[in-house]
Design a protein around this motif. Structure first.
Motif, PDB file in Angstrom:
ATOM      1  N   GLY A 151      61.599  59.293   4.838  1.00 33.22           N
ATOM      2  CA  GLY A 151      60.366  58.751   5.394  1.00 33.22           C
ATOM      3  C   GLY A 151      60.561  58.249   6.805  1.00 33.22           C
ATOM      4  N   ALA A 152      61.686  57.574   7.060  1.00 33.43           N
ATOM      5  CA  ALA A 152      61.978  57.108   8.417  1.00 33.43           C
ATOM      6  C   ALA A 152      62.149  58.277   9.370  1.00 33.43           C
ATOM      7  CB  ALA A 152      63.235  56.242   8.403  1.00 33.43           C
ATOM      8  N   ALA A 153      62.832  59.329   8.906  1.00 31.16           N
ATOM      9  CA  ALA A 153      62.994  60.520   9.746  1.00 31.16           C
ATOM     10  C   ALA A 153      61.641  61.167  10.041  1.00 31.16           C
ATOM     11  CB  ALA A 153      63.918  61.520   9.049  1.00 31.16           C
ATOM     12  N   LEU A 154      60.760  61.162   9.053  1.00 25.46           N
ATOM     13  CA  LEU A 154      59.413  61.685   9.259  1.00 25.46           C
ATOM     14  C   LEU A 154      58.681  60.884  10.335  1.00 25.46           C
ATOM     15  CD1 LEU A 154      56.961  63.482   8.250  1.00 25.46           C
ATOM     16  CD2 LEU A 154      56.440  61.574   6.738  1.00 25.46           C
ATOM     17  N   LEU A 155      58.833  59.568  10.301  1.00 29.09           N
ATOM     18  CA  LEU A 155      58.154  58.716  11.272  1.00 29.09           C
ATOM     19  C   LEU A 155      58.622  59.005  12.695  1.00 29.09           C
ATOM     20  CD1 LEU A 155      58.195  55.284   9.386  1.00 29.09           C
ATOM     21  CD2 LEU A 155      56.311  56.923   9.543  1.00 29.09           C
ATOM     22  N   VAL A 156      59.896  59.306  12.848  1.00 30.45           N
ATOM     23  CA  VAL A 156      60.437  59.584  14.181  1.00 30.45           C
ATOM     24  C   VAL A 156      59.691  60.728  14.841  1.00 30.45           C
ATOM     25  CG1 VAL A 156      62.491  60.335  15.445  1.00 30.45           C
ATOM     26  CG2 VAL A 156      62.714  58.677  13.587  1.00 30.45           C
ATOM     27  N   THR A 157      59.334  61.739  14.051  1.00 29.85           N
ATOM     28  CA  THR A 157      58.705  62.928  14.613  1.00 29.85           C
ATOM     29  C   THR A 157      57.183  62.921  14.542  1.00 29.85           C
ATOM     30  OG1 THR A 157      58.923  64.072  12.479  1.00 29.85           O
ATOM     31  CG2 THR A 157      60.719  64.324  14.053  1.00 29.85           C
ATOM     32  N   SER A 158      56.597  62.065  13.679  1.00 31.95           N
ATOM     33  CA  SER A 158      55.149  62.149  13.451  1.00 31.95           C
ATOM     34  C   SER A 158      54.350  61.010  14.065  1.00 31.95           C
ATOM     35  CB  SER A 158      54.860  62.189  11.944  1.00 31.95           C
ATOM     36  OG  SER A 158      55.298  60.996  11.318  1.00 31.95           O
TER      37      SER A 158
END
Length: 397
Positions: A83-90
């Motif tokens: 989820g944190a990795a998703l936030l980085v890109t989204s």
């Protein structure tokens, strides 16, 4: 020996304490850098970023302690690393307030799904060999990373491996205590540890008011919910089942959703059942009796609380420890779980192909449509398993 926690007698041993400490160390060192990137993508200041870590530590600590005490099982929660990795890109183009609004939506969906009982319905139809294969695939990289630093730090890695083997032979209950203490002392003798940069300071939480927009709710909130469920909660339940624990999933996930709703305005973006770090608290090294392993997650919860209260100091401490040391601790702590998972996945001949596909896809680390490899591994493995259930081998040409 017993200690009293919240009025409840809790069996104490150094194996419980060391397992809890290692779970927190592995959790932070493996992905805390992604939290900083996610906070930066949301436009958070230094004080707001520290508040994110405060909220995450507080939420994980409270939920881990509360659930473990209530169920008397080693129930560990974690933040959602995918989820944190998703936030980085989204989060590009979204304000901090819109990010907080997306966190609230994701946690609300988690709570609603749990209240509907949908999680347990999914888990009831999940074949156990495939769950074990998914767990083995998730953990494989930690076993491999144990030996990756060997050319750069041979004395450290071989020394820790020697400590592990001696501990397994002569003091299996204390093996990871020996690895943790001995490895740290060995690392300190082989290389300088800049511990003078570590200072204690309390973290002050910061309220961040949410705002709601369709593009952040649909583009961030819903994907965050899907990724957390597919890539974190399902493997988390697989870890529990692989170690012989079978609590109902919906209440556990419901509590993580509720905590997310309460702490989202302070930066708690997503909470879920832990998988990799939870496995550290469930092995035979913690206690031969599975019914007496739950205090390890109590200790992990206490360390989570401390890490939240002293978030900035904890990050500095982890930064001071060599990566080779942390990789070796994680790999050795999970070695038994990897072996047991592979055995459980491949023991039954009729499900071997589907389990092997699940393992390989999960271990590949492939990410598609913003969803991690654990979900795709269990999906493809289940499809193959269903095929073999409906088409006996003698009918295949």
């Amino acid at each position: 020996m017993y200690v009293i926690t919240h009025g409840v007698p809790m069996p104490f041993s150094f194996s419980h304490l060391s397992a809890g400490l290692m779970a927190v160390l592995v959790g932070y060192t493996s992905s805390v850098a992604i939290i900083f990137q996610a906070a930066a993508a949301a436009g958070a200041t230094s004080a707001q970023t520290a508040s994110w870590l405060w909220a995450l530590g507080l939420g994980m600590g409270i939920s881990s302690i509360g659930l473990s005490l209530y169920y008397r099982m080693p129930l560990l929660t974690a933040w959602s690393t995918p989820g944190a990795a998703l936030l980085v890109t989204s989060l590009s183009g979204s304000s901090l307030g819109e990010a907080i609004g997306a966190f609230i939506l994701s946690s609300a969906l988690m709570l609603l799904l749990a209240l509907s009982g949908g999680v347990d319905r999914v888990l009831r139809v999940l074949p156990r060999p495939l769950a074990a294969a998914m767990l083995a695939g998730v953990l494989l990289r930690f076993g491999i990373n144990l030996f990756t630093p060997l050319p750069e730090a041979p004395l450290l890695i071989l020394g820790m491996l020697g400590l592990f083997l001696l501990g397994r032979r002569f003091a299996p209950r204390l093996v990871m205590v020996l690895v943790l203490v001995g490895g740290t002392l060995l690392a300190g003798s082989l290389m300088p540890l800049p511990l003078e940069e570590v200072t204690l300071s309390l973290t002050t939480p910061v309220w961040m008011s949410p705002s709601f927009s369709w593009h952040s709710l649909v583009g961030v909130g819903i994907p965050l919910f899907v990724v957390t469920m597919a890539s974190q909660n399902l493997p988390g339940m697989a870890v529990l089942h692989a170690h012989g624990y079978h609590p109902k999933a919906s209440p556990l996930i419901g509590w993580t959703g509720l905590i997310g709703l309460l702490l989202a305005p302070f930066g708690g973006f997503a909470y879920n059942l832990a998988a990799i770090t939870a496995a550290i608290c469930m092995g035979k090294e913690v206690d031969e009796d599975p019914a007496r392993r739950w205090p390890a997650t109590i200790w992990a919860g206490l360390f989570y609380l401390l890490s939240g209260l002293f978030a900035a100091s904890v990050v500095n401490l982890f930064s001071a420890l060599p990566t080779a040391l942390m990789a070796a601790i994680a790999g050795l702590a999970l070695l038994g779980t990897i072996g047991n998972s592979l055995h459980g996945a491949l023991a039954e001949e009729h499900s071997r192909e589907s389990a092997l596909i699940t393992f390989l896809v999960t271990a590949s680390g492939v990410s598609w449509l913003g969803i991690g490899s654990a979900f795709w591994g269990i999906l493809l493995g289940t499809l193959v398993w269903t095929f073999w259930q409906n088409v006996p081998p003698k009918q295949v040409r």
